[in-house]
Motif scaffolding. Structure first.
Motif: not given
Length: 531
Positions: A49-73
């Motif tokens: 489903r679509p994200f509940p926000f506009d991805p174009r409005s996000v300035d930056a993404l910060v990742l805690t780690h690479a596991h798919i439940d944290h980075s998979g989308l």
């Protein structure tokens, strides 16, 4: 004058997976994690489903780690218009470079199989969430940031830095300081004490707000020293060792597989278990293991892992043909295959071959989300469905908690205690209901019950100096009923009912008794239609 930040909980709220937190402050909007939902079909459908926000409005993404439940989308986020930087530690960037394309490939293969079935049923086809090519393309936006080094985002005074979380190679907690002067700590996933390959977690003390994971908040693990862990694994392998038998271990391809491999080879070197073939049946695990070798000097016991990967009895299956050949092996052997929750990948083929055989043992070594095949096996199912086939469960199903990458309740409480004081509020995330309740009981004496909060999926809070203020429902529209998060859904109930029905029909004395049972069910359906 700086405004109060607003924090949205778009994942890992009331459930363990789908980590995604959106922080808005002083004209800057960042995401912490963008993970894939796992568990029931109701939750996994959120990935499409679509994200509940506009991805174009996000300035930056910060990742805690690479596991798919944290980075998979992340590839979907980029595909839908996000063009900003993706900040992560160097090892996380390296792992994401192999994990995200693998995730895209799995989705392509699963959708291909699903569409083949849909065509025979006269149903419309579906598209994968993203492809391997989409995942490869998004890697151009990744930026590596060292631990403990401040990184500014935008012009509003927001900055962050990473602290080792002890959960996975490259895993980090994230310290955020806003223009309003709020200090916020996102725990990420916190590693347990005595983890084989990772250093102990760390971070400063004194916060306005903390988001703390609670995956195992209600558990007190057995003694988790190195020797205790080896002793437990030795006992499981010895109990599983049978002529022409197999020990099948569903395992996350990244870190859990490498830890198990190192310990198994060490026990064989000590002659404490029989030396036998160890098959790593996961192309992702093979590629991830090479990343681990590259960073071996940064890890505890990196030399042990490097030695294990070179052992003569360790085999990595790269091709489909090599994987299929495992089913024809004779003599006892150990197979480690992804995924860790038995939801996709080669483990499902290994389970189809071994679950119905008494000489097989399945050893669960990680968290099993509600609604997954791994949880269904853990809960003692006698029959399961895999790829449309009904499989009797005759193999031994065992669980070993000491390889979990998550801290247990006492470890988490100690981690929080070292972060005190927490002035305004502590949010419990990444946990199912029982785990969150258990964690609240541990933390109330430390933080104060009035400072503990359990956000619902897609809820949002304004982070004021005195404490968080929940925004009204019309400002935050949940995509699914928040109560459904972290629980089996009607799809699971349907599968369980069909298995129970087949079992009841099989136990019925004769054809007449079976017809009586079916007539009762038909009457119940007719009554439902009338209502």
């Amino acid at each position: 004058m700086s405004s109060d930040p607003v924090l949205h909980f778009h994942g890992a709220a009331g459930t363990v997976t789908g980590s995604c937190f959106q922080l808005e402050t002083d004209g800057v909007r960042i995401l912490v994690d963008c993970g894939m939902f796992q568990g029931s079909k109701t939750e996994k459908e959120l990935n499409y489903r679509p994200f509940p926000f506009d991805p174009r409005s996000v300035d930056a993404l910060v990742l805690t780690h690479a596991h798919i439940d944290h980075s998979g989308l992340v590839p979907k986020l980029v595909k839908d218009g996000f063009s900003g930087p993706i900040y992560a530690t160097g090892p996380t960037v390296d792992l994401a470079a192999v994990m995200l394309p693998d995730s895209g490939h799995i989705q392509e293969m699963e959708v291909e199989h699903l569409n083949r079935r849909n065509r025979t049923r006269g149903r419309e086809g579906v598209e994968p969430i993203y492809t391997a090519a989409d995942a490869t393309a998004c890697m151009t936006q990744f930026r590596a940031v060292p631990l403990k080094e401040w990184q500014a985002i935008g012009n509003g005074g927001l900055k962050f830095r990473f602290w080792n979380a002890g959960h996975l190679l490259g895993s980090a907690s994230i310290e955020v300081e806003t223009g309003a002067g709020r200090r916020i700590l996102f725990s990420g996933d916190i590693g347990p004490a005595n983890k084989l390959l990772q250093h102990d977690p760390e971070a400063p003390s004194g916060w306005d707000y903390v988001l703390c994971e609670s995956t195992y908040g209600d558990r007190d693990r057995d003694d988790a020293t190195d020797e205790a862990r080896l002793s437990m694994l030795r006992a499981e392998v010895r109990a599983a060792t049978r002529p022409d038998g197999a020990l099948v271990i569903p395992s996350f391809a990244v870190e859990r597989t490498q830890e198990l491999l190192a310990d198994l080879v060490l026990l064989m070197e000590r002659r404490e278990i029989e030396t036998c073939p160890i098959l790593i049946d996961s192309p992702l695990a093979s590629r991830a293991s090479r990343v681990f070798q590259h960073h071996a000097r940064e890890m505890d016991n990196g030399d042990l892992l490097s030695r294990a990967m070179r052992a003569r009895n360790v085999r990595f299956t790269e091709t489909t043909e090599q994987s299929k050949a495992i089913d024809f092996m004779h003599g006892f052997h150990i197979v480690i295959a992804a995924s860790g929750m038995c939801e996709a990948g080669r483990i499902r083929h290994r389970l189809k071959n071994w679950l119905w055989r008494e000489e097989g043992t399945v050893l669960l070594v990680g968290f099993q989300a509600a609604g997954t095949l791994g949880r269904i096996l853990e809960d003692g199912a006698h029959t399961v469905r895999i790829q449309g086939e009904e499989i009797a469960v005759r193999a031994r199903i065992r669980k070993l908690d000491v390889y979990s990458g998550h801290a247990d309740g006492p470890d988490l409480a100690r981690w929080v205690k070292a972060r005190l004081p927490v002035k305004a509020g502590l949010f419990l995330v990444h946990g199912e209901d029982e785990a969150v309740v258990g964690m609240k009981g541990r933390l109330a004496p430390l933080v104060g019950e009035n400072r503990l909060f359990t956000p619902a999926l897609d809820s949002a809070y304004r982070l004021e100096a005195a404490g968080p203020v929940l925004l009204e429902a019309d400002e935050t529209k949940p995509r699914i009923d928040p109560v459904a998060a972290g629980h089996p859904d009607w799809h699971n109930d349907t599968q369980a009912f069909l298995l129970d029905l087949n079992d009841a029909l099989a136990r019925a004395g004769d054809a007449k008794a079976r017809r009586v049972l079916l007539r009762r069910l038909k009457r119940a359906l007719e009554d439902e239609r009338h209502h």
